[in-house]
Design an enzyme around this catalytic site. Sequence first.
Site, PDB file in Angstrom:
ATOM      1  N   ASP A  46       0.672  -1.156   0.075  1.00 33.96           N
ATOM      2  CA  ASP A  46       0.064  -0.074   0.053  1.00 33.96           C
ATOM      3  C   ASP A  46       0.812   1.290   0.134  1.00 33.96           C
ATOM      4  O   ASP A  46       1.592   1.559   0.736  1.00 33.96           O
ATOM      5  CB  ASP A  46      -0.892   0.062   1.390  1.00 33.96           C
ATOM      6  N   LYS A  76      -2.603   6.051  -4.445  1.00 35.05           N
ATOM      7  CA  LYS A  76      -3.559   6.932  -4.192  1.00 35.05           C
ATOM      8  C   LYS A  76      -3.354   8.156  -4.592  1.00 35.05           C
ATOM      9  O   LYS A  76      -2.140   8.717  -4.706  1.00 35.05           O
ATOM     10  CB  LYS A  76      -3.741   7.068  -2.468  1.00 35.05           C
ATOM     11  N   HIS A 109      -7.523   9.782  -2.087  1.00 29.14           N
ATOM     12  CA  HIS A 109      -6.751   9.798  -0.717  1.00 29.14           C
ATOM     13  C   HIS A 109      -7.441  10.154   0.376  1.00 29.14           C
ATOM     14  O   HIS A 109      -7.614   9.925   1.519  1.00 29.14           O
ATOM     15  CB  HIS A 109      -5.216  10.257  -0.850  1.00 29.14           C
TER      16      HIS A 109
HETATM   17  N1  LIG Z   1      -5.195   6.566   3.528  1.00 27.83           N
HETATM   18  C1  LIG Z   1      -4.572   7.299   4.499  1.00 27.83           C
HETATM   19  O1  LIG Z   1      -5.004   8.453   4.724  1.00 27.83           O
HETATM   20  C2  LIG Z   1      -3.705   6.650   5.531  1.00 27.83           C
HETATM   21  C3  LIG Z   1      -3.044   7.245   6.624  1.00 27.83           C
HETATM   22  C4  LIG Z   1      -2.182   6.566   7.289  1.00 27.83           C
HETATM   23  C5  LIG Z   1      -1.833   5.208   6.957  1.00 27.83           C
HETATM   24  N2  LIG Z   1      -2.297   4.648   5.851  1.00 27.83           N
HETATM   25  C6  LIG Z   1      -1.579   3.437   5.497  1.00 27.83           C
HETATM   26  O2  LIG Z   1      -1.625   2.339   6.614  1.00 27.83           O
HETATM   27  C7  LIG Z   1      -0.271   1.932   6.775  1.00 27.83           C
HETATM   28  C8  LIG Z   1      -0.077   1.601   8.425  1.00 27.83           C
HETATM   29  O3  LIG Z   1      -0.600   2.808   9.042  1.00 27.83           O
HETATM   30  P1  LIG Z   1       0.477   3.620   9.853  1.00 27.83           P
HETATM   31  O4  LIG Z   1       1.846   3.676   9.003  1.00 27.83           O
HETATM   32  O5  LIG Z   1      -0.071   4.909   9.875  1.00 27.83           O
HETATM   33  O6  LIG Z   1       0.671   3.037  11.148  1.00 27.83           O
HETATM   34  P2  LIG Z   1       0.690   1.534  12.042  1.00 27.83           P
HETATM   35  O7  LIG Z   1       1.046   0.537  10.761  1.00 27.83           O
HETATM   36  O8  LIG Z   1      -0.428   1.611  12.798  1.00 27.83           O
HETATM   37  O9  LIG Z   1       1.937   1.779  12.746  1.00 27.83           O
HETATM   38  C9  LIG Z   1       3.253   1.915  12.232  1.00 27.83           C
HETATM   39  C10 LIG Z   1       4.136   2.186  13.622  1.00 27.83           C
HETATM   40  O10 LIG Z   1       4.245   1.126  14.325  1.00 27.83           O
HETATM   41  C11 LIG Z   1       5.496   0.543  14.590  1.00 27.83           C
HETATM   42  N3  LIG Z   1       5.245  -0.981  14.477  1.00 27.83           N
HETATM   43  C12 LIG Z   1       5.065  -1.656  13.481  1.00 27.83           C
HETATM   44  N4  LIG Z   1       5.055  -2.961  13.621  1.00 27.83           N
HETATM   45  C13 LIG Z   1       5.331  -2.960  15.199  1.00 27.83           C
HETATM   46  C14 LIG Z   1       5.280  -3.945  15.921  1.00 27.83           C
HETATM   47  N5  LIG Z   1       5.349  -5.574  15.555  1.00 27.83           N
HETATM   48  N6  LIG Z   1       5.701  -3.842  17.266  1.00 27.83           N
HETATM   49  C15 LIG Z   1       6.135  -2.533  17.650  1.00 27.83           C
HETATM   50  N7  LIG Z   1       5.934  -1.645  17.057  1.00 27.83           N
HETATM   51  C16 LIG Z   1       5.419  -1.801  15.519  1.00 27.83           C
HETATM   52  C17 LIG Z   1       6.443   1.115  13.511  1.00 27.83           C
HETATM   53  O11 LIG Z   1       7.886   1.144  13.978  1.00 27.83           O
HETATM   54  P3  LIG Z   1       9.025   1.246  12.919  1.00 27.83           P
HETATM   55  O12 LIG Z   1       8.699   1.663  11.406  1.00 27.83           O
HETATM   56  O13 LIG Z   1       9.992   2.108  13.294  1.00 27.83           O
HETATM   57  O14 LIG Z   1       9.550  -0.419  13.033  1.00 27.83           O
HETATM   58  C18 LIG Z   1       5.579   2.417  13.035  1.00 27.83           C
HETATM   59  O15 LIG Z   1       6.269   3.456  14.099  1.00 27.83           O
HETATM   60  C19 LIG Z   1       0.496   3.118   6.232  1.00 27.83           C
HETATM   61  O16 LIG Z   1       1.673   2.634   5.843  1.00 27.83           O
HETATM   62  C20 LIG Z   1      -0.320   3.456   4.906  1.00 27.83           C
HETATM   63  O17 LIG Z   1       0.001   2.403   4.105  1.00 27.83           O
HETATM   64  C21 LIG Z   1      -3.130   5.339   5.042  1.00 27.83           C
END
Ligand SMILES: NC(=O)c1ccc[n+]([C@@H]2O[C@H](COP(=O)([O-])OP(=O)(O)OC[C@H]3O[C@@H](n4cnc5c(N)ncnc54)[C@H](OP(=O)(O)O)[C@@H]3O)[C@@H](O)[C@H]2O)c1
Length: 283
Positions: A46, A76, A109
Amino acid sequence: MTTVPAITLNDGRTIPQLGFGVFQVPPAETAQAVATAIEIGYRHIDTAQMYGNEQGVGEAIASSGLDRGEFFVTSKLSNAKHLPDDARRSFDATLAALGSDYVDLFLIHWPLPGRYDGDFVQTWRALEEFYRDGRARSIGVSNFTQKHLGRLRAESDVIPAVNQIEIHPYLTNEQLRAYNSAHQIATEAYSPIAQGEVLGDPVITQIAKDAGKSPAQVVLRWHVQRGDIIFPKSKTADRVRENFEIFDFELDEGAMASITALDRGEKGRTGGNPDTMNWVPEA
Ligand SMILES: NC(=O)c1ccc[n+]([C@@H]2O[C@H](COP(=O)([O-])OP(=O)(O)OC[C@H]3O[C@@H](n4cnc5c(N)ncnc54)[C@H](OP(=O)(O)O)[C@@H]3O)[C@@H](O)[C@H]2O)c1
């Protein structure tokens, strides 16, 4: 070998329920991060124009030695590109950056109700063109509320295949999930571990201890059992692997309910609110 379940979309295509998100993965590190995820077994990536790292995703896929058809890639539309001609040009640039003649899923997006005269329907019609010409195999939206989705239903032809919204134990978003499901729109849960914020919650750490799993695995498993599509992000290889190993255990009804009960509604939101988010990057 882990098998990731597939979810069937309203257009008949399928998407792996677990993928790898690359929000906030720096462009120069993306190819390596995605290559690691592919090695572990992820086939769904993604990305987004606004993440600036589509090219790294394309490079990792090209050097994986696997067919393009093995992958499900989502991108997006940038908030700066909602006018139909801009959307068309930027979609061409997305395909070029990904090094592919199609994308599996392309999303608006953000609805940006305070920009472009609030006319996200004209933007959606541009995405319908990409869908009809086959260059976007599926199309959908992100951060759309019931109100925004209702307008698309009334004023356009194609029902979004997905609605990608913030969901995690502190923002369970039940009403919108139910609306999506009532209209055959698959729910994608972004920021599935609330960017790490839910991992220290005592309810979650206790369930993790009982299950012999990590807090992240428990939360990701909760999403999977609810039927939502997820793509956690991590720059840490061990965590990328840990987040993939969620198909060898099950949460019982009690554990599921205790996690759902952590909901804080709007107060639990970590990202922008779709009704007020109107940020547009420099073009
Ligand atoms: N459509 C939208 O508006 C929108 C907005 C936000 C996100 N997204 C999508 O959703 C995806 C995921 O959301 P997100 O990146 O916001 O947040 P997330 O996946 O909820 O969390 C990512 C964070 O958690 C940490 N982490 C990941 N796995 C872990 C584990 N097993 N144990 C401990 N910490 C862990 C990562 O640290 P490290 O990287 O330092 O390891 C990073 O700081 C994004 O990458 C994107 O593709 C979309």
